[in-house]
Motif scaffolding. Sequence first.
Motif, PDB file in Angstrom:
ATOM      1  N   VAL A   1       0.835  -1.205   0.000  1.00  4.74           N
ATOM      2  CA  VAL A   1       0.000   0.000   0.000  1.00  4.74           C
ATOM      3  C   VAL A   1       0.868   1.253   0.000  1.00  4.74           C
ATOM      4  N   VAL A   2       1.840   1.293   0.905  1.00  8.60           N
ATOM      5  CA  VAL A   2       2.726   2.461   0.985  1.00  8.60           C
ATOM      6  C   VAL A   2       3.456   2.658  -0.342  1.00  8.60           C
ATOM      7  N   ALA A   3       3.926   1.564  -0.933  1.00  5.95           N
ATOM      8  CA  ALA A   3       4.672   1.673  -2.189  1.00  5.95           C
ATOM      9  C   ALA A   3       3.773   2.125  -3.331  1.00  5.95           C
ATOM     10  N   LEU A   4       2.559   1.605  -3.400  1.00  4.41           N
ATOM     11  CA  LEU A   4       1.642   2.012  -4.472  1.00  4.41           C
ATOM     12  C   LEU A   4       1.334   3.507  -4.395  1.00  4.41           C
ATOM     13  N   ILE A   5       1.141   4.008  -3.191  1.00  4.57           N
ATOM     14  CA  ILE A   5       0.891   5.447  -3.031  1.00  4.57           C
ATOM     15  C   ILE A   5       2.091   6.247  -3.520  1.00  4.57           C
TER      16      ILE A   5
ATOM     17  N   ALA B   1       2.160  -2.960  12.787  1.00  2.00           N
ATOM     18  CA  ALA B   1       2.888  -1.692  12.687  1.00  2.00           C
ATOM     19  C   ALA B   1       2.879  -1.186  11.251  1.00  2.00           C
ATOM     20  N   GLY B   2       3.077  -2.079  10.298  1.00  2.00           N
ATOM     21  CA  GLY B   2       3.024  -1.690   8.893  1.00  2.00           C
ATOM     22  C   GLY B   2       1.648  -1.200   8.487  1.00  2.00           C
ATOM     23  N   ALA B   3       0.602  -1.789   9.095  1.00  2.00           N
ATOM     24  CA  ALA B   3      -0.752  -1.342   8.795  1.00  2.00           C
ATOM     25  C   ALA B   3      -0.945   0.114   9.193  1.00  2.00           C
TER      26      ALA B   3
ATOM     27  N   LEU C   1      -2.050   3.176   6.748  1.00  2.00           N
ATOM     28  CA  LEU C   1      -3.194   4.056   7.010  1.00  2.00           C
ATOM     29  C   LEU C   1      -2.762   5.516   7.067  1.00  2.00           C
ATOM     30  N   GLU C   2      -1.604   5.756   7.675  1.00  2.00           N
ATOM     31  CA  GLU C   2      -1.100   7.126   7.735  1.00  2.00           C
ATOM     32  C   GLU C   2      -0.804   7.655   6.340  1.00  2.00           C
ATOM     33  N   ALA C   3      -0.229   6.800   5.474  1.00 11.29           N
ATOM     34  CA  ALA C   3       0.068   7.216   4.108  1.00 11.29           C
ATOM     35  C   ALA C   3      -1.213   7.472   3.315  1.00 11.29           C
ATOM     36  N   LEU C   4      -2.243   6.689   3.579  1.00 11.00           N
ATOM     37  CA  LEU C   4      -3.518   6.870   2.871  1.00 11.00           C
ATOM     38  C   LEU C   4      -4.213   8.163   3.281  1.00 11.00           C
TER      39      LEU C   4
ATOM     40  N   ALA D   1      -4.100   7.253  18.075  1.00  9.37           N
ATOM     41  CA  ALA D   1      -3.712   8.551  17.526  1.00  9.37           C
ATOM     42  C   ALA D   1      -4.250   8.724  16.110  1.00  9.37           C
ATOM     43  N   LEU D   2      -4.163   7.667  15.309  1.00  9.94           N
ATOM     44  CA  LEU D   2      -4.713   7.735  13.949  1.00  9.94           C
ATOM     45  C   LEU D   2      -6.221   7.911  13.987  1.00  9.94           C
ATOM     46  N   LEU D   3      -6.883   7.159  14.860  1.00  6.53           N
ATOM     47  CA  LEU D   3      -8.338   7.255  14.960  1.00  6.53           C
ATOM     48  C   LEU D   3      -8.760   8.658  15.361  1.00  6.53           C
ATOM     49  N   THR D   4      -8.063   9.251  16.333  1.00  6.32           N
ATOM     50  CA  THR D   4      -8.388  10.617  16.740  1.00  6.32           C
ATOM     51  C   THR D   4      -8.215  11.603  15.604  1.00  6.32           C
ATOM     52  N   ALA D   5      -7.075  11.489  14.910  1.00  4.07           N
ATOM     53  CA  ALA D   5      -6.809  12.413  13.804  1.00  4.07           C
ATOM     54  C   ALA D   5      -7.831  12.247  12.686  1.00  4.07           C
ATOM     55  N   PHE D   6      -8.167  10.992  12.348  1.00  2.00           N
ATOM     56  CA  PHE D   6      -9.106  10.750  11.251  1.00  2.00           C
ATOM     57  C   PHE D   6     -10.513  11.181  11.637  1.00  2.00           C
TER      58      PHE D   6
END
Length: 304
Positions: free
Chosen positions: A207-211, A239-241, A245-248, A293-298
């Motif tokens: 996912v990170v690479a495709l982005i 951790a990679g997930a 998600l952060e990259a998306l 942290a991701l959930l809060t930000a999103f």
Amino acid sequence: MTRLLAGWGAEAASALPELCAALPHFPGQAAQAIASVAGGLAPTDRARAVAVSLVRERAEQGVLPVAKALYDLTGESAPLLHCLERELRGGAGQLRDAARTAGALGLRGAALAPALREALSSPADDTTPALDKDTEVAEALWRVSGTADEAVAVLASVFSRAGRNPWSRWSVARAARTTALLGSAGRPLAVHLEAALDDPAQAPAAVVALIAVTEPGSLDHAALATAALWSAEVDADPAGACDALEALGPGALTGEHLHRLAVLADGDARIVRSGLEDRIIDQDDAFRRRARALLTAFTDTAAH
């Protein structure tokens, strides 16, 4: 002990005489510690000057760890280039480390490109060590040459050979992470990255690479978010997930995605369920903190 002293840096300066005395007997361990300790001292410090002199003397004898320490201390690259070329052409068991060190030199390591090419595996070799080593060589070729063409060709070979090896899932993930470094130059590898989305261990890196490599707007970001969440849910690469998600970004996540992320962040079940026994809990806590942290930000972004 050398690692402990290295961690103390300049505060361990009083141990430099003992480290220098150990250098001929344990060059790999002592050289790294000397570089860390002496590197924190002022250039005019006598202890540093003595250490540098001894390291230079040993480096000129062709000892790779010592040549690396000399480079870290002074920037002198000639002994290190000599040692790396010998290691890469010699086909020794430390080829991955040698390739990684060569890549860290960047364009200053341009002269190592022929030796890096020589270190590549046979096209028939699809073993995991060969795939991982060739991935390191691909990144090193990119860094020392400043161009991506050779790296793309090597990585394409890694992806293709990995298809013949049922134990190659993590090798594919490593190759995907290297592909992401190439940016748009890695676009020819997109077909291999898309195939990797079907494996939860490979999906986050893919996912990170495709982005990184594809044109903006050409991807189904919701589908990529699904693949990333799936990887965390089955404890393949939590951790990679989070990286994926952060990259998306928040725009990729639907309400269902946010609910699944909330379960990962605050549900009762442990997410990290495998690994070394004394580290599982810490790794699970670290994952949950990042997921929250991701959930809060999103969620905040969605609210706005």
